[in-house]
Design an enzyme around this catalytic site. Structure first.
Site, PDB file in Angstrom:
ATOM      1  N   CYS A 104     -31.175  -2.461   0.560  1.00  0.00           N
ATOM      2  CA  CYS A 104     -32.013  -2.067  -0.769  1.00  0.00           C
ATOM      3  C   CYS A 104     -31.525  -2.799  -2.208  1.00  0.00           C
ATOM      4  O   CYS A 104     -32.330  -2.620  -3.081  1.00  0.00           O
ATOM      5  CB  CYS A 104     -31.784  -0.521  -0.867  1.00  0.00           C
ATOM      6  SG  CYS A 104     -32.378   0.169   0.638  1.00  0.00           S
TER       7      CYS A 104
ATOM      8  N   HIS B  38     -33.933   1.995  -7.830  1.00  0.00           N
ATOM      9  CA  HIS B  38     -34.016   1.985  -6.645  1.00  0.00           C
ATOM     10  C   HIS B  38     -35.068   3.233  -6.189  1.00  0.00           C
ATOM     11  O   HIS B  38     -34.549   4.381  -6.587  1.00  0.00           O
ATOM     12  CB  HIS B  38     -32.874   1.793  -5.902  1.00  0.00           C
ATOM     13  CG  HIS B  38     -33.490   1.753  -4.304  1.00  0.00           C
ATOM     14  ND1 HIS B  38     -34.161   1.029  -3.767  1.00  0.00           N
ATOM     15  CD2 HIS B  38     -32.414   2.615  -3.206  1.00  0.00           C
ATOM     16  CE1 HIS B  38     -34.514   1.328  -2.147  1.00  0.00           C
ATOM     17  NE2 HIS B  38     -33.120   2.169  -2.016  1.00  0.00           N
TER      18      HIS B  38
ATOM     19  N   ASN C 208     -39.397   4.473   0.392  1.00  0.00           N
ATOM     20  CA  ASN C 208     -38.404   3.594   0.055  1.00  0.00           C
ATOM     21  C   ASN C 208     -38.715   2.324   0.931  1.00  0.00           C
ATOM     22  O   ASN C 208     -38.500   2.224   1.971  1.00  0.00           O
ATOM     23  CB  ASN C 208     -36.965   3.996   0.533  1.00  0.00           C
ATOM     24  CG  ASN C 208     -35.876   3.185   0.563  1.00  0.00           C
ATOM     25  OD1 ASN C 208     -35.871   2.148   0.129  1.00  0.00           O
ATOM     26  ND2 ASN C 208     -34.617   3.604   0.941  1.00  0.00           N
TER      27      ASN C 208
HETATM   28  O1  UT7 Z   1     -31.833   3.242  -0.163  1.00  0.00           O
HETATM   29  C1  UT7 Z   1     -30.697   3.821   0.249  1.00  0.00           C
HETATM   30  C2  UT7 Z   1     -30.679   4.515   1.465  1.00  0.00           C
HETATM   31  N1  UT7 Z   1     -31.031   5.967   1.516  1.00  0.00           N
HETATM   32  C3  UT7 Z   1     -31.021   6.937   0.486  1.00  0.00           C
HETATM   33  O2  UT7 Z   1     -30.570   6.870  -0.545  1.00  0.00           O
HETATM   34  C4  UT7 Z   1     -31.220   8.285   1.229  1.00  0.00           C
HETATM   35  C5  UT7 Z   1     -30.258   9.201   0.891  1.00  0.00           C
HETATM   36  N2  UT7 Z   1     -30.223  10.512   1.262  1.00  0.00           N
HETATM   37  C6  UT7 Z   1     -31.181  11.599   1.260  1.00  0.00           C
HETATM   38  O3  UT7 Z   1     -32.131  11.128   0.353  1.00  0.00           O
HETATM   39  C7  UT7 Z   1     -31.303  12.762   1.762  1.00  0.00           C
HETATM   40  O4  UT7 Z   1     -29.927  13.179   2.016  1.00  0.00           O
HETATM   41  C8  UT7 Z   1     -32.256  13.096   2.857  1.00  0.00           C
HETATM   42  C9  UT7 Z   1     -33.582  13.139   2.150  1.00  0.00           C
HETATM   43  C10 UT7 Z   1     -32.155  11.741   3.820  1.00  0.00           C
HETATM   44  C11 UT7 Z   1     -31.842  14.355   3.439  1.00  0.00           C
HETATM   45  O5  UT7 Z   1     -31.959  15.435   2.617  1.00  0.00           O
HETATM   46  P1  UT7 Z   1     -30.718  16.642   2.561  1.00  0.00           P
HETATM   47  O6  UT7 Z   1     -31.218  17.513   1.413  1.00  0.00           O
HETATM   48  O7  UT7 Z   1     -29.555  15.934   2.546  1.00  0.00           O
HETATM   49  O8  UT7 Z   1     -31.139  17.161   3.959  1.00  0.00           O
HETATM   50  P2  UT7 Z   1     -30.174  17.425   5.232  1.00  0.00           P
HETATM   51  O9  UT7 Z   1     -29.844  15.991   5.852  1.00  0.00           O
HETATM   52  O10 UT7 Z   1     -28.823  18.062   4.741  1.00  0.00           O
HETATM   53  O11 UT7 Z   1     -30.866  18.275   6.199  1.00  0.00           O
HETATM   54  C12 UT7 Z   1     -31.236  19.586   5.965  1.00  0.00           C
HETATM   55  C13 UT7 Z   1     -32.126  20.048   7.052  1.00  0.00           C
HETATM   56  C14 UT7 Z   1     -31.377  19.959   8.387  1.00  0.00           C
HETATM   57  O12 UT7 Z   1     -31.639  20.893   8.904  1.00  0.00           O
HETATM   58  P3  UT7 Z   1     -30.518  22.172   9.249  1.00  0.00           P
HETATM   59  O13 UT7 Z   1     -29.360  21.341  10.018  1.00  0.00           O
HETATM   60  O14 UT7 Z   1     -30.235  22.688   7.881  1.00  0.00           O
HETATM   61  O15 UT7 Z   1     -31.227  23.253  10.100  1.00  0.00           O
HETATM   62  C15 UT7 Z   1     -32.338  18.926   8.890  1.00  0.00           C
HETATM   63  O16 UT7 Z   1     -32.240  19.044  10.411  1.00  0.00           O
HETATM   64  O17 UT7 Z   1     -33.115  19.653   7.195  1.00  0.00           O
HETATM   65  C16 UT7 Z   1     -33.615  19.170   8.483  1.00  0.00           C
HETATM   66  N3  UT7 Z   1     -34.241  18.048   8.115  1.00  0.00           N
HETATM   67  C17 UT7 Z   1     -35.763  18.052   8.185  1.00  0.00           C
HETATM   68  N4  UT7 Z   1     -36.789  18.936   8.270  1.00  0.00           N
HETATM   69  C18 UT7 Z   1     -37.813  18.699   7.992  1.00  0.00           C
HETATM   70  C19 UT7 Z   1     -34.032  16.687   8.372  1.00  0.00           C
HETATM   71  N5  UT7 Z   1     -35.053  15.769   8.185  1.00  0.00           N
HETATM   72  C20 UT7 Z   1     -36.169  16.661   8.162  1.00  0.00           C
HETATM   73  C21 UT7 Z   1     -37.536  16.130   8.184  1.00  0.00           C
HETATM   74  N6  UT7 Z   1     -38.422  17.366   8.037  1.00  0.00           N
HETATM   75  N7  UT7 Z   1     -38.087  15.077   7.801  1.00  0.00           N
END
Ligand code: UT7
Length: 320
Positions: A113, A247, A277
Protein backbone atom coordinates in the site's frame (compact mmCIF):
# COMPACT_ATOMS: atom_id res chain seq x y z
CA UNK A 1 17.18 24.24 -7.72
CA UNK A 2 15.40 21.46 -9.60
CA UNK A 3 12.04 20.24 -8.31
CA UNK A 4 9.79 17.42 -9.45
CA UNK A 5 6.39 18.89 -10.24
CA UNK A 6 3.16 17.01 -10.79
CA UNK A 7 2.01 18.00 -14.27
CA UNK A 8 -1.08 15.81 -14.42
CA UNK A 9 -2.89 12.94 -12.72
CA UNK A 10 -5.35 10.26 -13.77
CA UNK A 11 -7.15 7.26 -12.35
CA UNK A 12 -9.18 4.24 -13.36
CA UNK A 13 -11.75 2.23 -11.40
CA UNK A 14 -13.16 -1.10 -12.59
CA UNK A 15 -16.69 -1.04 -13.97
CA UNK A 16 -18.21 -3.42 -11.40
CA UNK A 17 -19.27 -1.91 -8.06
CA UNK A 18 -19.84 -4.25 -5.11
CA UNK A 19 -21.78 -2.88 -2.13
CA UNK A 20 -21.58 -4.05 1.48
CA UNK A 21 -25.08 -5.52 1.17
CA UNK A 22 -23.93 -7.59 -1.79
CA UNK A 23 -21.02 -8.99 0.24
CA UNK A 24 -23.37 -9.77 3.11
CA UNK A 25 -25.13 -12.23 0.82
CA UNK A 26 -22.03 -14.43 0.63
CA UNK A 27 -20.21 -13.95 3.98
CA UNK A 28 -21.41 -13.41 7.55
CA UNK A 29 -21.14 -9.62 7.67
CA UNK A 30 -23.38 -6.57 7.41
CA UNK A 31 -23.30 -2.98 6.19
CA UNK A 32 -23.44 -1.57 9.72
CA UNK A 33 -20.32 -3.50 10.91
CA UNK A 34 -18.30 -2.58 7.83
CA UNK A 35 -19.25 1.12 7.88
CA UNK A 36 -18.71 1.50 11.63
CA UNK A 37 -15.33 -0.28 11.71
CA UNK A 38 -13.89 0.96 8.41
CA UNK A 39 -16.02 3.67 6.77
CA UNK A 40 -16.24 1.52 3.61
CA UNK A 41 -19.59 1.43 1.75
CA UNK A 42 -18.58 -0.07 -1.60
CA UNK A 43 -15.59 -1.12 -3.70
CA UNK A 44 -14.85 -1.65 -7.42
CA UNK A 45 -13.83 -5.15 -8.48
CA UNK A 46 -11.95 -5.98 -11.70
CA UNK A 47 -13.09 -8.34 -14.41
CA UNK A 48 -10.61 -10.60 -16.26
CA UNK A 49 -9.67 -7.82 -18.71
CA UNK A 50 -9.03 -5.24 -15.96
CA UNK A 51 -5.50 -6.32 -15.02
CA UNK A 52 -2.89 -4.05 -13.45
CA UNK A 53 -1.39 -3.08 -16.84
CA UNK A 54 -4.87 -2.44 -18.29
CA UNK A 55 -6.00 -0.23 -15.41
CA UNK A 56 -2.57 1.42 -15.25
CA UNK A 57 -2.79 2.19 -18.96
CA UNK A 58 -6.16 3.92 -18.68
CA UNK A 59 -5.06 5.92 -15.63
CA UNK A 60 -1.87 6.88 -17.51
CA UNK A 61 -3.79 8.10 -20.59
CA UNK A 62 -5.82 10.39 -18.35
CA UNK A 63 -2.68 11.65 -16.60
CA UNK A 64 -0.97 12.31 -19.96
CA UNK A 65 -4.02 14.21 -21.17
CA UNK A 66 -4.11 16.31 -17.99
CA UNK A 67 -0.37 17.01 -18.38
CA UNK A 68 -0.88 17.84 -22.07
CA UNK A 69 1.86 15.39 -22.98
CA UNK A 70 2.13 12.38 -25.27
CA UNK A 71 3.54 9.01 -24.28
CA UNK A 72 6.61 9.80 -26.44
CA UNK A 73 7.43 12.66 -24.04
CA UNK A 74 8.07 10.22 -21.16
CA UNK A 75 11.63 9.37 -20.12
CA UNK A 76 10.85 6.68 -17.53
CA UNK A 77 7.95 4.56 -16.24
CA UNK A 78 7.66 3.33 -12.65
CA UNK A 79 4.77 1.09 -11.61
CA UNK A 80 4.05 0.35 -7.95
CA UNK A 81 2.12 -2.90 -7.68
CA UNK A 82 1.94 -6.08 -5.64
CA UNK A 83 -0.36 -7.74 -8.16
CA UNK A 84 1.51 -7.74 -11.49
CA UNK A 85 -0.16 -9.22 -14.60
CA UNK A 86 2.67 -11.75 -14.95
CA UNK A 87 5.69 -13.07 -13.09
CA UNK A 88 7.72 -11.71 -15.99
CA UNK A 89 7.90 -9.21 -17.66
CA UNK A 90 7.10 -6.58 -15.08
CA UNK A 91 3.94 -4.47 -15.30
CA UNK A 92 5.91 -1.33 -16.26
CA UNK A 93 7.10 -3.07 -19.46
CA UNK A 94 3.56 -4.20 -20.25
CA UNK A 95 2.38 -0.64 -19.68
CA UNK A 96 5.18 0.74 -21.85
CA UNK A 97 4.02 -1.60 -24.64
CA UNK A 98 0.37 -0.55 -24.24
CA UNK A 99 1.45 3.10 -24.43
CA UNK A 100 3.31 2.36 -27.66
CA UNK A 101 6.69 3.65 -26.52
CA UNK A 102 9.98 1.79 -26.39
CA UNK A 103 13.50 2.15 -25.07
CA UNK A 104 12.82 4.25 -21.95
CA UNK A 105 13.52 2.48 -18.64
CA UNK A 106 10.48 0.82 -17.06
CA UNK A 107 10.44 -0.96 -13.72
CA UNK A 108 8.14 -2.05 -10.90
CA UNK A 109 8.33 -1.30 -7.19
CA UNK A 110 6.77 -3.74 -4.74
CA UNK A 111 5.86 -1.81 -1.62
CA UNK A 112 2.26 -2.89 -1.04
CA UNK A 113 0.00 0.00 0.00
CA UNK A 114 3.02 2.32 0.36
CA UNK A 115 3.91 1.74 -3.32
CA UNK A 116 2.87 5.11 -4.73
CA UNK A 117 4.77 7.08 -2.08
CA UNK A 118 7.84 4.88 -2.65
CA UNK A 119 7.55 5.41 -6.43
CA UNK A 120 7.16 9.16 -5.95
CA UNK A 121 10.31 9.26 -3.83
CA UNK A 122 12.37 7.22 -6.33
CA UNK A 123 11.14 9.34 -9.25
CA UNK A 124 11.97 12.52 -7.34
CA UNK A 125 15.60 11.44 -6.88
CA UNK A 126 16.04 10.87 -10.65
CA UNK A 127 14.56 14.26 -11.44
CA UNK A 128 16.45 16.22 -8.76
CA UNK A 129 19.80 14.84 -9.93
CA UNK A 130 19.02 15.97 -13.47
CA UNK A 131 19.31 12.46 -14.85
CA UNK A 132 15.68 12.17 -16.00
CA UNK A 133 13.22 14.92 -16.98
CA UNK A 134 9.73 13.38 -17.22
CA UNK A 135 8.48 10.30 -15.34
CA UNK A 136 5.17 8.47 -15.34
CA UNK A 137 4.41 6.82 -12.00
CA UNK A 138 1.49 4.49 -11.50
CA UNK A 139 0.05 2.89 -8.36
CA UNK A 140 -2.16 -0.05 -9.25
CA UNK A 141 -3.45 -3.20 -7.60
CA UNK A 142 -5.95 -5.99 -8.17
CA UNK A 143 -6.18 -7.14 -4.56
CA UNK A 144 -9.47 -8.90 -5.37
CA UNK A 145 -7.34 -11.57 -7.09
CA UNK A 146 -5.48 -12.35 -3.84
CA UNK A 147 -8.46 -11.98 -1.51
CA UNK A 148 -10.07 -14.95 0.19
CA UNK A 149 -13.73 -14.19 -0.54
CA UNK A 150 -14.79 -16.59 2.23
CA UNK A 151 -12.83 -14.66 4.92
CA UNK A 152 -15.03 -11.86 6.27
CA UNK A 153 -12.15 -10.33 8.24
CA UNK A 154 -10.33 -9.35 5.02
CA UNK A 155 -12.69 -9.56 2.03
CA UNK A 156 -14.73 -6.51 3.06
CA UNK A 157 -11.64 -4.29 3.16
CA UNK A 158 -10.21 -4.27 -0.35
CA UNK A 159 -10.97 -2.98 -3.83
CA UNK A 160 -9.21 -2.62 -7.19
CA UNK A 161 -8.05 0.45 -9.13
CA UNK A 162 -5.20 2.50 -10.57
CA UNK A 163 -3.85 6.02 -10.14
CA UNK A 164 -1.15 7.76 -12.17
CA UNK A 165 0.89 10.95 -12.05
CA UNK A 166 3.32 12.61 -14.46
CA UNK A 167 6.29 14.27 -12.77
CA UNK A 168 8.53 16.71 -14.59
CA UNK A 169 11.63 18.73 -13.73
CA UNK A 170 10.83 22.36 -12.95
CA UNK A 171 12.42 25.37 -11.29
CA UNK A 172 9.10 26.02 -9.51
CA UNK A 173 8.52 24.18 -6.20
CA UNK A 174 7.04 20.70 -6.47
CA UNK A 175 8.02 17.80 -4.21
CA UNK A 176 9.61 19.38 -1.11
CA UNK A 177 10.69 16.10 0.47
CA UNK A 178 9.84 12.44 0.95
CA UNK A 179 10.49 10.08 3.87
CA UNK A 180 10.49 6.29 3.48
CA UNK A 181 10.56 3.66 6.25
CA UNK A 182 10.36 -0.13 6.52
CA UNK A 183 10.30 -2.69 9.32
CA UNK A 184 10.73 -6.26 8.10
CA UNK A 185 10.20 -7.64 11.61
CA UNK A 186 6.48 -7.12 10.96
CA UNK A 187 6.51 -9.53 8.01
CA UNK A 188 3.90 -11.84 9.56
CA UNK A 189 1.30 -9.16 10.39
CA UNK A 190 0.23 -8.67 6.78
CA UNK A 191 1.36 -10.92 3.95
CA UNK A 192 0.52 -12.93 0.87
CA UNK A 193 2.23 -16.33 0.74
CA UNK A 194 4.41 -17.10 -2.27
CA UNK A 195 2.39 -17.18 -5.48
CA UNK A 196 4.78 -19.86 -6.76
CA UNK A 197 3.02 -23.16 -5.98
CA UNK A 198 6.29 -25.01 -5.32
CA UNK A 199 7.40 -22.41 -2.77
CA UNK A 200 4.24 -22.36 -0.68
CA UNK A 201 3.32 -24.61 2.24
CA UNK A 202 0.55 -26.97 1.13
CA UNK A 203 -1.84 -25.69 3.81
CA UNK A 204 -1.29 -22.02 2.98
CA UNK A 205 -3.86 -20.33 0.77
CA UNK A 206 -2.40 -17.81 -1.72
CA UNK A 207 -4.43 -14.97 -0.23
CA UNK A 208 -3.90 -11.89 1.94
CA UNK A 209 -3.38 -12.83 5.59
CA UNK A 210 -3.74 -10.00 8.06
CA UNK A 211 -3.73 -9.45 11.79
CA UNK A 212 -6.08 -6.48 11.55
CA UNK A 213 -5.64 -5.21 15.10
CA UNK A 214 -1.82 -5.32 14.92
CA UNK A 215 -1.82 -3.53 11.57
CA UNK A 216 -4.24 -0.92 12.90
CA UNK A 217 -2.12 -0.12 15.98
CA UNK A 218 1.17 -0.05 14.08
CA UNK A 219 -0.29 2.05 11.26
CA UNK A 220 -1.61 4.78 13.54
CA UNK A 221 1.68 5.06 15.48
CA UNK A 222 3.94 4.91 12.40
CA UNK A 223 1.92 7.40 10.37
CA UNK A 224 1.54 9.86 13.25
CA UNK A 225 5.32 9.83 13.67
CA UNK A 226 6.21 10.13 9.99
CA UNK A 227 3.91 13.09 9.33
CA UNK A 228 5.46 14.93 12.28
CA UNK A 229 8.93 14.03 11.00
CA UNK A 230 8.37 15.30 7.47
CA UNK A 231 6.91 18.58 8.70
CA UNK A 232 9.86 19.07 11.05
CA UNK A 233 12.33 18.26 8.23
CA UNK A 234 10.84 21.14 6.27
CA UNK A 235 10.53 23.52 9.21
CA UNK A 236 6.76 23.64 8.72
CA UNK A 237 3.83 23.34 11.11
CA UNK A 238 0.54 21.60 10.33
CA UNK A 239 -0.92 25.02 9.41
CA UNK A 240 1.07 24.79 6.17
CA UNK A 241 -0.93 21.78 4.97
CA UNK A 242 -3.79 22.57 2.61
CA UNK A 243 -4.69 18.89 2.04
CA UNK A 244 -3.83 15.64 3.71
CA UNK A 245 -4.08 12.75 1.23
CA UNK A 246 -3.79 9.63 3.37
CA UNK A 247 -3.75 5.96 2.45
CA UNK A 248 -7.39 4.87 2.20
CA UNK A 249 -7.49 1.72 4.36
CA UNK A 250 -9.75 2.65 7.23
CA UNK A 251 -11.55 5.90 8.06
CA UNK A 252 -10.69 5.41 11.75
CA UNK A 253 -6.95 5.39 10.94
CA UNK A 254 -7.38 8.49 8.76
CA UNK A 255 -9.29 10.32 11.49
CA UNK A 256 -6.63 9.47 14.08
CA UNK A 257 -3.88 11.00 11.91
CA UNK A 258 -5.96 14.10 11.18
CA UNK A 259 -6.59 14.54 14.93
CA UNK A 260 -2.89 14.15 15.67
CA UNK A 261 -2.15 16.88 13.11
CA UNK A 262 -4.98 19.00 14.46
CA UNK A 263 -6.41 19.12 10.94
CA UNK A 264 -10.13 19.43 10.37
CA UNK A 265 -11.58 16.61 8.27
CA UNK A 266 -12.51 19.09 5.56
CA UNK A 267 -8.79 19.33 4.77
CA UNK A 268 -8.54 15.57 4.38
CA UNK A 269 -9.22 13.80 1.08
CA UNK A 270 -11.06 10.50 1.55
CA UNK A 271 -12.32 7.98 -0.97
CA UNK A 272 -12.24 4.86 1.19
CA UNK A 273 -16.04 5.07 1.46
CA UNK A 274 -16.47 4.40 -2.28
CA UNK A 275 -13.38 2.40 -3.22
CA UNK A 276 -12.20 0.63 0.00
CA UNK A 277 -8.46 -0.10 0.22
CA UNK A 278 -7.00 -0.15 -3.29
CA UNK A 279 -3.43 -0.63 -2.00
CA UNK A 280 -0.83 1.19 -4.16
CA UNK A 281 -3.65 2.97 -6.02
CA UNK A 282 -5.32 4.49 -2.99
CA UNK A 283 -3.32 7.72 -2.63
CA UNK A 284 -3.15 8.60 -6.36
CA UNK A 285 -6.87 7.86 -6.89
CA UNK A 286 -7.81 10.13 -3.97
CA UNK A 287 -5.43 12.83 -5.21
CA UNK A 288 -6.70 12.65 -8.78
CA UNK A 289 -10.34 12.93 -7.70
CA UNK A 290 -9.66 15.96 -5.54
CA UNK A 291 -7.68 17.65 -8.33
CA UNK A 292 -10.38 16.95 -10.92
CA UNK A 293 -13.27 18.17 -8.77
CA UNK A 294 -11.37 21.39 -8.00
CA UNK A 295 -10.71 20.87 -4.28
CA UNK A 296 -6.92 20.78 -4.80
CA UNK A 297 -5.62 23.89 -6.53
CA UNK A 298 -2.25 24.82 -8.01
CA UNK A 299 0.14 26.23 -5.41
CA UNK A 300 -1.44 24.33 -2.50
CA UNK A 301 0.64 22.18 -0.15
CA UNK A 302 -0.21 18.48 0.01
CA UNK A 303 0.87 15.87 2.53
CA UNK A 304 0.67 12.29 1.28
CA UNK A 305 1.16 9.24 3.52
CA UNK A 306 0.68 5.48 3.28
CA UNK A 307 1.54 2.20 4.98
CA UNK A 308 1.34 -1.42 3.92
CA UNK A 309 2.71 -4.93 4.26
CA UNK A 310 6.35 -5.20 5.21
CA UNK A 311 5.67 -3.00 6.99
CA UNK A 312 6.65 -0.29 4.54
CA UNK A 313 5.49 3.27 4.97
CA UNK A 314 6.26 6.76 3.78
CA UNK A 315 5.20 10.36 3.40
CA UNK A 316 5.63 13.07 0.79
CA UNK A 317 5.24 16.82 1.15
CA UNK A 318 4.68 18.71 -2.08
CA UNK A 319 3.41 21.87 -3.66
CA UNK A 320 0.88 21.00 -6.36
O1 UT7 B 1 -3.27 -0.96 4.09
C1 UT7 B 1 -2.88 -1.45 5.32
C2 UT7 B 1 -3.65 -2.66 5.49
N1 UT7 B 1 -4.74 -2.77 6.36
C3 UT7 B 1 -5.21 -1.94 7.30
O2 UT7 B 1 -4.84 -0.84 7.50
C4 UT7 B 1 -6.28 -2.53 8.17
C5 UT7 B 1 -6.03 -2.27 9.63
N2 UT7 B 1 -7.01 -2.87 10.49
C6 UT7 B 1 -8.32 -2.53 10.50
O3 UT7 B 1 -8.72 -1.69 9.73
C7 UT7 B 1 -9.23 -3.15 11.53
O4 UT7 B 1 -8.44 -3.87 12.46
C8 UT7 B 1 -10.28 -4.10 10.90
C9 UT7 B 1 -11.30 -3.27 10.14
C10 UT7 B 1 -9.62 -5.09 9.97
C11 UT7 B 1 -11.03 -4.85 12.02
O5 UT7 B 1 -11.60 -3.96 12.94
P1 UT7 B 1 -11.43 -4.22 14.50
O6 UT7 B 1 -12.19 -3.16 15.18
O7 UT7 B 1 -9.95 -4.30 14.78
O8 UT7 B 1 -12.19 -5.60 14.68
P2 UT7 B 1 -11.61 -6.99 15.19
O9 UT7 B 1 -10.68 -7.58 14.18
O10 UT7 B 1 -11.09 -6.81 16.57
O11 UT7 B 1 -12.92 -7.86 15.21
C12 UT7 B 1 -14.01 -7.55 16.09
C13 UT7 B 1 -15.11 -8.59 15.88
C14 UT7 B 1 -14.62 -10.02 15.92
O12 UT7 B 1 -15.61 -10.79 16.57
P3 UT7 B 1 -15.43 -11.19 18.13
O13 UT7 B 1 -14.15 -11.98 18.17
O14 UT7 B 1 -15.35 -9.89 18.86
O15 UT7 B 1 -16.67 -11.99 18.38
C15 UT7 B 1 -14.58 -10.44 14.47
O16 UT7 B 1 -14.76 -11.83 14.29
O17 UT7 B 1 -15.69 -8.41 14.59
C16 UT7 B 1 -15.73 -9.68 13.90
N3 UT7 B 1 -15.59 -9.41 12.48
C17 UT7 B 1 -16.63 -9.15 11.68
N4 UT7 B 1 -17.96 -9.06 11.91
C18 UT7 B 1 -18.76 -8.74 10.87
C19 UT7 B 1 -14.45 -9.37 11.73
N5 UT7 B 1 -14.76 -9.08 10.46
C20 UT7 B 1 -16.09 -8.94 10.39
C21 UT7 B 1 -16.99 -8.61 9.35
N6 UT7 B 1 -18.31 -8.53 9.65
N7 UT7 B 1 -16.58 -8.37 8.09
Amino acid sequence: MVYSRILGTGSYLPKRVVTNDELAQTVDTNDEWIVTRTGIRSRHISDAEETSSYMGYHASLRALEAAQLKAEDLDMIIVATTTPDKGLPNTACLLQDRLGVTYIPAFDITAACAGFVYALSVADQYIRTGMIKTILIVGVDVLSAVTNWADRSTCVLFGDGAGAAILQASDKPGILSTVLRADGRQKDSLYIPSLLPGQRKAEELPYIHMNGREVFKFAVRALEKIVEEILADNGLSQDAIDWLIPHQANLRIITAIAEKLNLSMDKVVTSVEKYANTSAASVPIAMDEAIRDGRIKRGQTLLLEAIGGGFMWGAALLVY
